[in-house]
Write a protein that holds these residues in place. Sequence first.
Motif, mmCIF file in Angstrom:
data_model
loop_
_atom_site.group_PDB
_atom_site.id
_atom_site.type_symbol
_atom_site.label_atom_id
_atom_site.label_comp_id
_atom_site.label_asym_id
_atom_site.label_seq_id
_atom_site.Cartn_x
_atom_site.Cartn_y
_atom_site.Cartn_z
ATOM 1 N N GLY A 143 50.026 59.414 36.464
ATOM 2 C CA GLY A 143 49.180 59.887 35.416
ATOM 3 C C GLY A 143 50.016 59.038 34.092
ATOM 4 N N ALA A 144 50.097 59.272 33.641
ATOM 5 C CA ALA A 144 50.726 58.408 31.745
ATOM 6 C C ALA A 144 52.400 59.703 32.230
ATOM 7 C CB ALA A 144 50.432 58.863 31.025
ATOM 8 N N ALA A 149 54.985 54.598 34.139
ATOM 9 C CA ALA A 149 53.695 54.635 33.593
ATOM 10 C C ALA A 149 53.076 54.812 32.666
ATOM 11 C CB ALA A 149 53.136 55.434 34.826
ATOM 12 N N PRO A 150 52.698 53.335 31.447
ATOM 13 C CA PRO A 150 53.032 53.923 30.166
ATOM 14 C C PRO A 150 50.993 54.257 29.953
ATOM 15 C CG PRO A 150 52.025 51.683 30.746
ATOM 16 C CD PRO A 150 52.313 52.432 32.757
ATOM 17 N N ILE A 151 50.378 54.690 31.023
ATOM 18 C CA ILE A 151 48.555 55.166 30.792
ATOM 19 C C ILE A 151 48.421 55.989 32.129
ATOM 20 C CG2 ILE A 151 47.848 53.691 29.262
ATOM 21 C CD1 ILE A 151 46.204 52.778 31.687
ATOM 22 N N ALA A 152 47.763 56.781 32.081
ATOM 23 C CA ALA A 152 47.082 57.361 33.876
ATOM 24 C C ALA A 152 46.236 56.031 34.055
ATOM 25 C CB ALA A 152 46.507 58.257 33.218
ATOM 26 N N GLY A 153 46.538 56.464 35.592
ATOM 27 C CA GLY A 153 44.750 54.894 36.376
ATOM 28 C C GLY A 153 45.847 54.784 37.479
ATOM 29 N N GLN A 154 45.535 53.895 37.911
ATOM 30 C CA GLN A 154 45.078 53.524 39.702
ATOM 31 C C GLN A 154 46.270 51.921 39.818
ATOM 32 O OE1 GLN A 154 41.509 53.018 41.939
ATOM 33 N NE2 GLN A 154 42.898 53.328 43.736
ATOM 34 N N SER A 158 43.407 47.903 30.660
ATOM 35 C CA SER A 158 44.117 47.488 32.053
ATOM 36 C C SER A 158 45.698 47.639 31.422
ATOM 37 C CB SER A 158 44.229 46.706 33.213
ATOM 38 O OG SER A 158 43.784 45.604 32.444
ATOM 39 N N VAL A 159 46.953 48.191 31.923
ATOM 40 C CA VAL A 159 48.212 47.454 31.512
ATOM 41 C C VAL A 159 48.920 46.822 32.780
ATOM 42 C CG1 VAL A 159 50.045 48.694 30.662
ATOM 43 C CG2 VAL A 159 48.049 49.422 29.717
ATOM 44 N N GLN A 160 49.377 45.413 32.403
ATOM 45 C CA GLN A 160 50.611 44.821 32.920
ATOM 46 C C GLN A 160 51.057 45.883 33.338
ATOM 47 O OE1 GLN A 160 48.895 42.734 34.865
ATOM 48 N NE2 GLN A 160 47.433 42.167 34.044
ATOM 49 N N LEU A 161 52.169 45.641 34.445
ATOM 50 C CA LEU A 161 53.986 46.255 34.248
ATOM 51 C C LEU A 161 54.833 45.116 34.382
ATOM 52 C CD1 LEU A 161 52.637 49.047 37.139
ATOM 53 C CD2 LEU A 161 52.944 49.475 34.583
ATOM 54 N N ASP A 162 55.221 45.224 33.407
ATOM 55 C CA ASP A 162 56.515 43.609 33.138
ATOM 56 C C ASP A 162 57.644 44.527 33.437
ATOM 57 O OD1 ASP A 162 54.209 42.119 33.053
ATOM 58 O OD2 ASP A 162 54.621 41.651 31.212
ATOM 59 N N ILE A 206 48.352 48.646 36.074
ATOM 60 C CA ILE A 206 47.414 50.200 36.082
ATOM 61 C C ILE A 206 46.287 49.698 35.830
ATOM 62 C CG2 ILE A 206 47.448 52.253 35.417
ATOM 63 C CD1 ILE A 206 50.355 52.616 35.608
ATOM 64 N N ASP A 207 45.202 49.970 36.525
ATOM 65 C CA ASP A 207 43.756 50.403 36.177
ATOM 66 C C ASP A 207 42.960 51.915 35.595
ATOM 67 O OD1 ASP A 207 43.902 47.641 36.993
ATOM 68 O OD2 ASP A 207 43.112 48.205 38.365
#
Length: 419
Positions: free
Chosen positions: A108-109, A248-253, A85-89, A274-275
């Motif tokens: 999407g990314a 969004a840095p990556i694709a996910g939820q 997962s990527v944290q959104l700051d 984003i998970d």
Amino acid sequence: MTAPSPAPATHRVPSGAAMDRTLPPTRRVAWRIVLPALALASAAALAWWRPSRLQTIHTPQLAVVHAGEFRDELALRARVEPMRSVQLDAPEAGRVEAVLAHDGDKVGAGAPLYRLHSPEQEQLLMQRGAEVAQQMANVSVQRSAQAERLAQNRRELAQLQAAQQQAEADHQRQQQLAAAGFVSPAALEQAERQQRLATQLLEQARHDQRVEADTQQQSLDEMARAVRGLQRGLDLLGRSRERLLQRAPIAGQLSGFQLQVGASVKPGDRLGRIDDPAGGLQLAADVDEFYLPRLHAGQVATSANGELALAQTLPQVQGGKVRVLLRWPGNAQPPAGLRPGQAVDLRLQLDKPAPALLLAEGPGVQATLYVRDGHELHRRQVQLGRRAAGQVEVVAGLQAGDEVLISQPPSEAERFALP
């Protein structure tokens, strides 16, 4: 003479002697019977009043010591988390101008998430742009002045070259005339001095123009470097302006994304995450720091969703807790019904099960316990071992069948009475 009067009669106080009489002697046999009876009655009354002098515990919580299998394990409440997962700051400060995605959306990314507006950044961008324009104008003025000065130097140099050539020609002519005897030596010397002066002035002008040109070029180079630095700063501000539109840095939820239009954010604010569902799931739980030395990778945890293994312990202590990560071993996949954020109950096994005397956990279960003896509780020193899953291991001082007070005693008296 008159006869003497007779003497008055004497009145006697009654002594009561006539009422006294002798009593019969007391029988000692009666006292021999009464005294033992009084002693028995006093002992019975003392025995009847003794319990009332003990402090009574009206709502005792008792537990029985029993033989069983001590399972050295911890009951944990874990949370399902994605492994990737990527944290959104927030990268920039500003006010939320538009929200382009919502919590739970699959993105999407590179997909836009929100856009910020920053009046301070707009003002700073305009100020830096004005500074760059001013410096570029200054450079243009300096270049124009340099071009004008170079043209003037070329004209002066041309005039000096012409004067030097004229002086050299005059000197040669004077030499020829002096050789023919038409010019005096003084005139020839004057021509030589004029020729040397013209040559010296020409060389000096060339040197001064080179120094002046180098100085002006150095000044222009410094100004050009300053302009390039301001331009880079302006470019950085332009890119930071682009970061006002977060993507969004990556694709996910999206998870935990609760931005509202008009909200103010500052750099470093946690806005959500984003998970990546393709990265797999894991369980995260908080464990009391007391158990930190006993935690190691590979320990088995059991839950309704199968067995897991302790994969990692994060040693940072926060609020007296450490965080552990548990994953399904090997190629085992988590159940299909699990979702990030869901809570899961599990038991983490710290050591292998072993037979032992067990006592239920409670606030009164300490090195000093109160053991039931009839209608009383008597204080006793015991030796306790490990504690886990609501059970305490009894090492010495108790035996199976003993009934023990596990609630908090009201004081540290030697005995208590039961209701």
